[in-house]
Write a protein that holds these residues in place. Structure first.
Motif, PDB file in Angstrom:
ATOM      1  N   ASN A  73       8.618  10.341   8.180  1.00 23.10           N
ATOM      2  CA  ASN A  73       8.664   9.326   9.496  1.00 23.10           C
ATOM      3  C   ASN A  73       7.839  10.239  10.674  1.00 23.10           C
ATOM      4  O   ASN A  73       7.411   8.857  11.531  1.00 23.10           O
ATOM      5  CB  ASN A  73      10.074   9.456   9.780  1.00 23.10           C
ATOM      6  N   ILE A  74       7.648  11.532  10.671  1.00 24.51           N
ATOM      7  CA  ILE A  74       6.991  11.512  12.097  1.00 24.51           C
ATOM      8  C   ILE A  74       5.769  11.783  11.690  1.00 24.51           C
ATOM      9  O   ILE A  74       4.968  11.967  12.435  1.00 24.51           O
ATOM     10  CB  ILE A  74       7.673  11.948  12.704  1.00 24.51           C
ATOM     11  N   ASP A 134       0.767   5.891   6.052  1.00 26.30           N
ATOM     12  CA  ASP A 134       1.210   4.676   5.175  1.00 26.30           C
ATOM     13  C   ASP A 134       0.408   3.968   4.536  1.00 26.30           C
ATOM     14  O   ASP A 134       1.021   3.450   3.582  1.00 26.30           O
ATOM     15  CB  ASP A 134       1.700   3.838   6.781  1.00 26.30           C
ATOM     16  N   LYS A 168       0.661   1.426  16.188  1.00 25.33           N
ATOM     17  CA  LYS A 168      -0.229   0.372  15.850  1.00 25.33           C
ATOM     18  C   LYS A 168       1.389  -1.255  15.605  1.00 25.33           C
ATOM     19  O   LYS A 168       0.537  -2.247  16.051  1.00 25.33           O
ATOM     20  CB  LYS A 168       0.519   0.743  14.225  1.00 25.33           C
ATOM     21  N   ARG A 220       6.180   6.796  23.380  1.00 28.05           N
ATOM     22  CA  ARG A 220       6.558   7.359  23.168  1.00 28.05           C
ATOM     23  C   ARG A 220       8.289   7.525  23.393  1.00 28.05           C
ATOM     24  O   ARG A 220       8.839   8.157  22.641  1.00 28.05           O
ATOM     25  CB  ARG A 220       6.003   8.702  24.066  1.00 28.05           C
ATOM     26  N   VAL A 237      10.155   8.640  15.173  1.00 31.73           N
ATOM     27  CA  VAL A 237       8.823   8.592  13.971  1.00 31.73           C
ATOM     28  C   VAL A 237       7.600   8.752  15.025  1.00 31.73           C
ATOM     29  O   VAL A 237       7.882   8.764  15.804  1.00 31.73           O
ATOM     30  CB  VAL A 237       8.796   6.716  13.628  1.00 31.73           C
ATOM     31  N   ASN A 238       6.617   8.846  14.468  1.00 24.92           N
ATOM     32  CA  ASN A 238       5.106   8.994  15.065  1.00 24.92           C
ATOM     33  C   ASN A 238       4.174   7.943  16.417  1.00 24.92           C
ATOM     34  O   ASN A 238       4.591   6.970  15.577  1.00 24.92           O
ATOM     35  CB  ASN A 238       3.817   8.908  13.933  1.00 24.92           C
ATOM     36  N   PRO A 239       4.619   8.707  17.524  1.00 25.66           N
ATOM     37  CA  PRO A 239       3.649   8.153  18.196  1.00 25.66           C
ATOM     38  C   PRO A 239       2.765   6.759  17.573  1.00 25.66           C
ATOM     39  O   PRO A 239       2.877   5.832  18.102  1.00 25.66           O
ATOM     40  CB  PRO A 239       3.507   8.237  19.244  1.00 25.66           C
ATOM     41  N   ASN A 240       1.815   7.351  16.977  1.00 23.99           N
ATOM     42  CA  ASN A 240       0.904   6.476  16.745  1.00 23.99           C
ATOM     43  C   ASN A 240       1.496   5.599  15.744  1.00 23.99           C
ATOM     44  O   ASN A 240       0.870   4.051  16.113  1.00 23.99           O
ATOM     45  CB  ASN A 240      -0.218   7.255  15.657  1.00 23.99           C
ATOM     46  N   THR A 241       2.196   5.721  14.935  1.00 22.17           N
ATOM     47  CA  THR A 241       3.322   4.434  14.507  1.00 22.17           C
ATOM     48  C   THR A 241       3.327   3.775  14.519  1.00 22.17           C
ATOM     49  O   THR A 241       3.369   2.511  14.647  1.00 22.17           O
ATOM     50  CB  THR A 241       3.873   5.011  13.065  1.00 22.17           C
ATOM     51  N   TYR A 275       5.399   1.015   9.993  1.00 17.88           N
ATOM     52  CA  TYR A 275       5.162   0.481  10.844  1.00 17.88           C
ATOM     53  C   TYR A 275       5.749  -0.965  10.507  1.00 17.88           C
ATOM     54  O   TYR A 275       5.409  -1.620  11.380  1.00 17.88           O
ATOM     55  CB  TYR A 275       3.626   0.623  10.799  1.00 17.88           C
ATOM     56  N   ASP A 308       1.641  10.860  10.864  1.00 17.50           N
ATOM     57  CA  ASP A 308       0.732  10.480  10.958  1.00 17.50           C
ATOM     58  C   ASP A 308      -0.502  10.455   9.727  1.00 17.50           C
ATOM     59  O   ASP A 308      -0.596   9.678   8.429  1.00 17.50           O
ATOM     60  CB  ASP A 308      -0.968  11.024  11.927  1.00 17.50           C
ATOM     61  N   LEU A 320       8.508  15.837  19.028  1.00 16.15           N
ATOM     62  CA  LEU A 320       7.822  13.840  18.963  1.00 16.15           C
ATOM     63  C   LEU A 320       7.196  13.672  20.931  1.00 16.15           C
ATOM     64  O   LEU A 320       6.627  13.280  21.230  1.00 16.15           O
ATOM     65  CB  LEU A 320       8.822  12.893  18.926  1.00 16.15           C
ATOM     66  N   ILE A 328      -0.229  13.956  14.368  1.00 19.78           N
ATOM     67  CA  ILE A 328       0.850  14.830  13.510  1.00 19.78           C
ATOM     68  C   ILE A 328       0.380  14.587  12.020  1.00 19.78           C
ATOM     69  O   ILE A 328       0.701  13.906  11.243  1.00 19.78           O
ATOM     70  CB  ILE A 328       2.487  14.489  13.745  1.00 19.78           C
TER      71      ILE A 328
END
Lengths: 232, 140
Positions: A192-193, A212, B53, B38, B46-50, B12, A195, A171, A32
């Protein structure tokens, strides 16, 4: 991860104004991405080129290995800044419209989300509030099984509670290998969502980093870094 | 479950902290199965990848473990849980000490005010207990 989208040396002018000025960018699947920049920095121009609504004056664009065309449109789901459904159209007509147009459109997914929001399928777009119209449009766009979603200002016109719903809709509804590009200047609401973040200024990429990592490096929120980078 | 994030620390890391707190306070029980990545991501916004992690890191630290097909679980390893509890307590203490130091307190003075605070705390708890018992007796 393989390259999903690639732009090299993109140029686009409107009259004398350079909207894109040698922009190069590569994105992989499963991310994302926040496309962030001040007004007039070229966000919408880039998105419109990717979706095939505009043609670049120079440079190369490839999505899923193909130039912009039928193949790219099959795998791109695009949410424009403004809603485009005719005001007299009903929700169920929009659904069958999308069903006819896109092989990857999942009716059941759209219907589930509409039900959850209590939106009557017989409603016409002109009978809806601006926020509801935007939600319906997003539901349609996210109900496709696309590889690349292009969301131009998806949270612009809705209240904070609806924003949360929209973010959760985003999401919860993309496949793991798909990517989503969200263009916005309401950074605090979506950061926050994300990458990755891309800062764009005067038609060029000035920063492309993991969100991050940016927080770690600057010790600030993305919003804070944005204000610093783009301070007037 | 409530999640709250600030912008200036990697998300994270914040997820990891909050997960640990939730485990320490019993929101997640030892051996309990976690929802999918998910689902947790949507819940936390938050992002699923985050989220992935953060969970992978917690796994590496031994708070969680995964079983190939069954999913991810909260660790039942008591030693690990105790160590985590200790770390959380340590963090609270450091936060308090740091704050008092900034206010210009010496360790001994900090201890004195904290002791006074704790005895008031005890009194309040005692009074609440009595009120509760009286209330119960009254309703009987």
């Amino acid at each position: 991860m393989s390259t999903l989208m690639e732009c090299r040396d993109l140029y686009k002018k409107y009259g004398k104004k350079k909207a894109l000025n040698g922009l190069s960018l590569e994105l992989e699947g499963g991310k994302i991405i926040g496309l962030l920049g001040p007004n007039g920095s070229g966000k919408t121009t880039l998105i419109k080129i990717l979706s095939g609504l505009l043609r670049q004056d120079g440079g190369i664009v490839r999505v899923g290995g193909n130039p912009i065309g039928i193949e790219s449109k099959n795998i791109i789901s695009y949410l424009p800044e403004r809603t485009y459904f005719p005001t007299r159209m009903r929700v169920r007509e929009a659904i069958s419209f999308f069903q006819d147009f896109y092989q990857d459109f999942e009716v059941s997914r759209a219907e589930d989300m509409l039900n959850m929001l209590g939106i009557d399928k017989n409603m016409r777009f002109k009978e809806m509030s601006k926020g509801t119209r935007e939600k319906v449009q997003l539901i349609m766009v996210m109900s496709r099984d696309a590889r690349l979603y292009l969301l131009d200002e998806p949270i612009g016109g809705v209240d904070p509670a609806a924003r949360d719903y929209i973010l959760k809709t985003i999401l919860g509804n993309y496949k793991e290998d798909a990517s989503i590009i969200i263009s916005t200047h309401l950074i605090a609401d979506i950061e926050n969502i994300l990458d990755d973040i891309i800062f764009i200024r005067e038609g060029q990429i000035v920063l492309h980093q993991m969100a991050d990592n940016v927080r770690q490096e600057y010790g600030k929120s993305i919003d804070g870094v944005f204000r610093e980078v783009f301070a007037c | 479950m409530k999640w709250k994030f600030t912008g200036d620390i990697p998300i994270y890391l914040q997820i990891m902290e909050q997960m640990k707190e939730q485990i320490a306070t019993g929101t997640w029980k030892p051996g309990e199965k976690l929802p999918s990545v998910r689902e947790l991501a949507v819940q936390a916004g938050v992002n699923p990848n985050t989220m992935q992690k953060a969970l992978a890191e917690l796994e590496r630290e031994g708070m969680l473990y995964s079983q190939r097909t069954a999913g991810r679980f909260v660790s039942e390893n008591e030693e690990e849980m105790n160590r985590m509890q200790e770390r959380l307590v340590q963090q609270q203490l450091e936060g308090f000490a740091e704050g008092m130091r900034k206010l210009g307190y010496e360790p001994r003075e900090a201890l004195a005010v904290f002791e006074a605070y704790c005895s008031r705390w005890e009194e309040t708890a005692e009074r609440r207990r009595n009120e509760y018992i009286n209330g119960m007796q009254g309703s009987l």
